[in-house]
Scaffold this motif. Sequence first.
Motif, PDB file in Angstrom:
ATOM      1  N   SER A  29       2.454   5.415  -2.308  1.00 22.17           N
ATOM      2  CA  SER A  29       1.585   4.116  -1.760  1.00 22.17           C
ATOM      3  C   SER A  29       2.620   3.706  -0.360  1.00 22.17           C
ATOM      4  CB  SER A  29       2.112   2.983  -2.811  1.00 22.17           C
ATOM      5  OG  SER A  29       3.266   2.759  -3.027  1.00 22.17           O
ATOM      6  N   LYS A  30       3.822   4.120  -0.398  1.00 20.92           N
ATOM      7  CA  LYS A  30       4.742   3.868   0.774  1.00 20.92           C
ATOM      8  C   LYS A  30       4.263   4.981   1.906  1.00 20.92           C
ATOM      9  CE  LYS A  30       8.918   2.771   0.064  1.00 20.92           C
ATOM     10  NZ  LYS A  30      10.441   3.050  -0.041  1.00 20.92           N
ATOM     11  N   PHE A  31       3.786   6.083   1.498  1.00 20.45           N
ATOM     12  CA  PHE A  31       3.211   7.047   2.508  1.00 20.45           C
ATOM     13  C   PHE A  31       2.006   6.640   3.123  1.00 20.45           C
ATOM     14  CE2 PHE A  31       1.266  10.919   3.970  1.00 20.45           C
ATOM     15  CZ  PHE A  31       2.182  11.629   4.546  1.00 20.45           C
ATOM     16  N   LEU A  32       1.235   6.037   2.449  1.00 19.44           N
ATOM     17  CA  LEU A  32      -0.180   5.422   2.851  1.00 19.44           C
ATOM     18  C   LEU A  32       0.180   4.402   3.974  1.00 19.44           C
ATOM     19  CD1 LEU A  32      -2.487   5.564  -0.450  1.00 19.44           C
ATOM     20  CD2 LEU A  32      -2.438   7.185   1.818  1.00 19.44           C
ATOM     21  N   MET A  33       0.956   3.639   3.713  1.00 18.39           N
ATOM     22  CA  MET A  33       1.463   2.552   4.573  1.00 18.39           C
ATOM     23  C   MET A  33       1.869   2.901   5.724  1.00 18.39           C
ATOM     24  SD  MET A  33       2.835  -0.821   2.371  1.00 18.39           S
ATOM     25  CE  MET A  33       3.844  -0.012   1.234  1.00 18.39           C
ATOM     26  N   ILE A  34       2.916   4.035   5.932  1.00 15.58           N
ATOM     27  CA  ILE A  34       3.457   4.375   7.105  1.00 15.58           C
ATOM     28  C   ILE A  34       2.256   5.194   8.037  1.00 15.58           C
ATOM     29  CG2 ILE A  34       4.949   6.162   7.724  1.00 15.58           C
ATOM     30  CD1 ILE A  34       6.779   5.753   5.650  1.00 15.58           C
ATOM     31  N   ASN A  35       1.333   5.696   7.077  1.00 16.82           N
ATOM     32  CA  ASN A  35       0.245   6.619   7.600  1.00 16.82           C
ATOM     33  C   ASN A  35      -0.557   5.712   8.501  1.00 16.82           C
ATOM     34  OD1 ASN A  35      -1.631   9.003   7.854  1.00 16.82           O
ATOM     35  ND2 ASN A  35      -2.683   7.590   6.878  1.00 16.82           N
ATOM     36  N   GLY A  36      -0.825   4.428   7.682  1.00 17.11           N
ATOM     37  CA  GLY A  36      -1.635   3.523   8.286  1.00 17.11           C
ATOM     38  C   GLY A  36      -0.986   2.976   9.820  1.00 17.11           C
ATOM     39  N   LEU A  37       0.214   2.690   9.570  1.00 16.34           N
ATOM     40  CA  LEU A  37       1.007   2.233  10.806  1.00 16.34           C
ATOM     41  C   LEU A  37       0.865   3.435  11.833  1.00 16.34           C
ATOM     42  CD1 LEU A  37       4.202   0.583   9.288  1.00 16.34           C
ATOM     43  CD2 LEU A  37       2.712  -0.427  10.939  1.00 16.34           C
ATOM     44  N   ILE A  38       1.149   4.626  11.581  1.00  8.66           N
ATOM     45  CA  ILE A  38       1.165   5.544  12.458  1.00  8.66           C
ATOM     46  C   ILE A  38      -0.158   5.666  13.103  1.00  8.66           C
ATOM     47  CG2 ILE A  38       1.638   8.013  13.028  1.00  8.66           C
ATOM     48  CD1 ILE A  38       3.885   7.847  11.443  1.00  8.66           C
ATOM     49  N   THR A  39      -1.247   5.745  12.273  1.00  8.71           N
ATOM     50  CA  THR A  39      -2.523   6.011  12.678  1.00  8.71           C
ATOM     51  C   THR A  39      -3.095   4.745  13.838  1.00  8.71           C
ATOM     52  OG1 THR A  39      -3.029   6.873  10.583  1.00  8.71           O
ATOM     53  CG2 THR A  39      -5.079   6.486  12.138  1.00  8.71           C
ATOM     54  N   THR A  40      -2.611   3.805  13.400  1.00 12.92           N
ATOM     55  CA  THR A  40      -2.879   2.550  14.113  1.00 12.92           C
ATOM     56  C   THR A  40      -2.288   2.669  15.634  1.00 12.92           C
ATOM     57  OG1 THR A  40      -2.615   1.155  12.181  1.00 12.92           O
ATOM     58  CG2 THR A  40      -2.465  -0.112  14.407  1.00 12.92           C
ATOM     59  N   THR A  41      -1.110   3.170  15.670  1.00 14.35           N
ATOM     60  CA  THR A  41      -0.601   3.197  17.042  1.00 14.35           C
ATOM     61  C   THR A  41      -0.335   4.505  17.497  1.00 14.35           C
ATOM     62  OG1 THR A  41       1.482   3.807  16.106  1.00 14.35           O
ATOM     63  CG2 THR A  41       0.989   1.438  16.389  1.00 14.35           C
ATOM     64  N   SER A  42      -1.464   5.430  17.081  1.00 12.07           N
ATOM     65  CA  SER A  42      -1.444   6.920  17.432  1.00 12.07           C
ATOM     66  C   SER A  42      -1.867   6.970  18.799  1.00 12.07           C
ATOM     67  CB  SER A  42      -2.331   7.979  16.497  1.00 12.07           C
ATOM     68  OG  SER A  42      -3.710   7.204  16.728  1.00 12.07           O
ATOM     69  N   GLY A  43      -2.679   6.337  19.521  1.00 12.61           N
ATOM     70  CA  GLY A  43      -3.067   6.615  20.569  1.00 12.61           C
ATOM     71  C   GLY A  43      -2.164   6.198  22.116  1.00 12.61           C
ATOM     72  N   THR A  44      -0.992   5.461  21.395  1.00 12.20           N
ATOM     73  CA  THR A  44      -0.348   5.050  22.485  1.00 12.20           C
ATOM     74  C   THR A  44       0.948   5.709  23.039  1.00 12.20           C
ATOM     75  OG1 THR A  44       1.137   3.914  20.656  1.00 12.20           O
ATOM     76  CG2 THR A  44      -0.495   2.525  21.533  1.00 12.20           C
TER      77      THR A  44
END
Lengths: 538, 555
Positions: free
Chosen positions: B446-461
């Motif tokens: 679950s923590k990994f999915l949250m981190i993954n979400g955060l990183i995907t959110t900012t991945s283009g930046t």
Amino acid sequence: MTFTDPLSIITLVPLLSGLALLILPNILPQHISQRMQSSVRNVAIGLSTAIFALTTLIFLGSIGQIDWLSIGMGSFVLETEDPVWLIESIGVTWHLGADALSFPMIWLTTLLIPISMLVQWDVERSHRFHALLLVMEGALVGVFVSLDLFVFYVFWELTLVPMFFLIMIWGGEDRKYASMKFFIYTFTASVLMLVGILVMYFNTADSMFSGSLTGHHFNLVEMTEQARIGGLIASEGLRHLVWLLLLIGFATKMPSVPVHTWLPDAHVQAPTAGSMLLAGVMLKMGAYGFLRVAVAIFPESTLTFVPLLVFLGMASLVYGAVVCLGQTNLKRMVAYSSVSHMGLIFLGIATMQPIGFAGALFMMFAHGIISPLLFAVAGSFKHHYHTLEIGSMRGIAHHSPFLAGHMMLGWMGSLGLPLLAGFVAEVAIMIAFWMTFGWWVLLPAITLIFTALYYLTSMQKIIFESNDPHQGILPDTLHGEDPRDVTWHENVGMFILGALTILFGIMPFIFWDMMSVWSTEFIETYLIHAMNALEAMP
Amino acid sequence: MILSLDESQALAPELVIVAGIILAIIVPNLGDSRVRLPLTSVRVPILWGGRRFELTSDPRAPGVLSATALAIACLLSGSAIESADGMSISGVIQVTGFSRFMSMIFTAALAITAIASIYRIPSTRFTPEDMVDPDDSIESSLMDNRRQVDLHLLLLMVALGMSLMALSSDLFFLIVCLELASMASYVLVGFHKETEVGGEAGAKYFIVGSIASATGIYGMSLLYIWSGSLDFDSLAESWSSMGELDPLAGIGVGLMLVAFGFKVSAAPFHLAAPDAYSGTNAPIAGMLATASKAMGFVAMMRVLVGFAGPNDGVIAWGLALAILAVITMTWGNLAALSSENPKRMLAYSSVAHAGYMLAALAALGSGLADSDTQDMLQMAIVFHLAVLVLFKLGAFLVLTLIEIEGGGNKISDLHGLARRDPIIATSMFVFMLSLAGIPPLSGFLSKFLMINGLITTTSGTGALDADGVIPWLQSVDPFFLLAIAIVLNSALSLFYYLRIGLVMFFEKPGSDSPLPPALGLRALVFVSMILTVLFGIGPASQWLLALLETAIASF
């Protein structure tokens, strides 16, 4: 069938049966569990011997018709073909495989487990001790066979747990301090490594192994291929950072100066079987992971940091040897000699020569046979003479001829006597060092003389000096009893290890050929390109 | 107003809880009382009052009743996740897969709490042998029974409030249901009135909680003034038609965040939580840390994502929530490091976990996430809420076992647990590792999915050609730093989680006596432990995530 291929079997069978043997006595009724307790060690040694036989059959090619010399870089023996999902959402698969880098280590692990069980056959609460060793076997083999970084990391951490308990419960007087130090050092380092792995994960491209939710994967083969074609991480700074994070994780396990301080404490306190596995296999996990992950995926960073590797290697080599000179504790001396030899592995890798890589690989294997012999000898010395002080005892050749014989063979192997296994590796590394760094080779070569020096002086003191029973010195800890020689099961274990030391000294080509082919191909596939790119830069 | 057949089918879990409440009131009062028909000598039994039947007046009956009702409600909710079709009932309730998933989590947590409470609040059964003075023992048995009824009635109320809250499609109804659950939980916190801290904890929790609620209700009234309606659909319409942020709407949402922030124990509204957790008994504390927290998060998501969300024009709350998240997780972890009381430590760890989830929620408000990533972030949050029920509540169940024998307030009560009971200690260790987020347990996933979400959110930046870590970090969106904050905080949290493991395995136990038998409780602990592993790796985790995916699709 998913979990019935040979590599899964040699991983999961010891792991699960070890866990079952640990849990069952707590659940079963009293009278059954008591009867079971006495037979646990028989089951454990029978099982681990069977696993060893299976691994040997794999090596001989009876299973899977393997030609070890023509595997080809990037492909593996007995590799899992279709993705077997463990966590589909984030892209974790059960993906196993072996090659010349990992297979000697797997074989070594399966060999050392029954031998260490045999050497420490009579131990208090043996039903827990030998079951823990089985768990340990599964975890160690799992590290070497898994080609999925998530599974690799889980097994990597899992090896900590049985070793921690082995030291904590069956260790010497200072076991609490030693096991805590061991745990904190290696755990912290591997958490940093995990951060590096996660950064790599988030840079993987889409592939058949990608998770359904995240679109990334942990598959090491794919990662390596992606890194070879286009680079896994675009930013160079980030690449170096990840490489350093991985190095911290791997170097702490190896261990290299300056993060080696957990090792002498852990070794001195650990029970004999624990020391044998710690020195024989666990230290090699660091070198294995370094080659498999850090060097293969980030060749440019490795080449950039070659001076750091040489420095770490030299520091470990020299520091280990110098500390050994002043040691009075037998086990501590052997532990520091391990630090010293692990330094040689770093030096071998740093040469970036095929023969240097092969030498490092062979050193991993040779040290994996010789150092367990040394620790078995030290453990049995402690067992029969109740002391580890080198100066407290003279002339054991007279009292315990077998022990003295094994001790001499082990020490000769460790100092690199020709025709013993250690020699091959040392010579190969020295040649490679000369090829790359020229006359600087004198530096490690002279250090190796120190190695001979401390072994020979201790040998002189312990084994030979004044073997006259009326004038010889026996340690006070014996309280006037007559010292005994090794027990038969210790003797058998040491004989096997000694015989292998000689065998691989005379016939190193058993593993050397595949290692050398592997090293050549490895450098051609992953490093040449990076070397050219670096040279092209102004 | 009478529900139609379809509607009552859709609301079956809630109706079961209501039936449980009614039965819990009626059943203990059944007796052999008779009424003489006027003018005759016929005495008709009316089954109400008089001498109670032995079976129905058993003090354990209310516990069994509530646990059964909650378990049935949980199963009904679970089976309705895929078939829920978004039926709207009287304008305030909408039965969606998401709300059914949440009511499954709520009722599961409360069913576990109810079972644990049966063991925690001991009930003495009235037996004829005890009858020194028959009247006395009947009296005390009755009192005991009453007390059990009170406790389990309150638990059922909490379940009803939470479940309806998840169903609500109207802000006003949502607040009412939230208050129903909150009020009942205030009483539950203070329920253990024999101890001094129990009363204090209840009072403190009540006062701080009602101030927070009042603030939230004030915020809701501002929203009403601004929009003229409290229905989520019309609120969303007003929000998206708003050109720039209307102060009324902004302040309204902000004030509502205070009320929900208290529920999820986000800093700085978390101050009452550690006192409440350590003052009350372990099952209730576990309920606060799982079901109550999940309720706060659902309410938050309903407001922030439901109508003030990333698809509705102005997003005002992303950065504020991000800062709040970092403060929350850091404060929680630092405070937990120095806690000597295991319940207090778990309370602070629960604050830290609220921080992780707030970080994922903040990423939703960054405006960078596309709709797939938004779904992923929501899934991560809800998945974490779901698996928390296993390992957070599981840890409190172990503490319940220790509380039954009189300890549980000092870390030294856990000393040498492995020697006294290896299986319970191993389970506790697994819960701690899962809380710390060690792979391959469900806490990691679950923590990994949250981190993954955060990183995907900012991945283009991040600038790909940055030649160094520092320039790269400067070029990346600040929301990326939330992922780093989670990783650093997880590393920090390892210390206190592992400490529990260490004292359990390597300290000398205070007493050699075995733990209390409490078979049901042990079974719950064991099952939670197994599920903690299974939902982290293998097909079970995939199944839960797939179920969650259908649920989130209907959010």
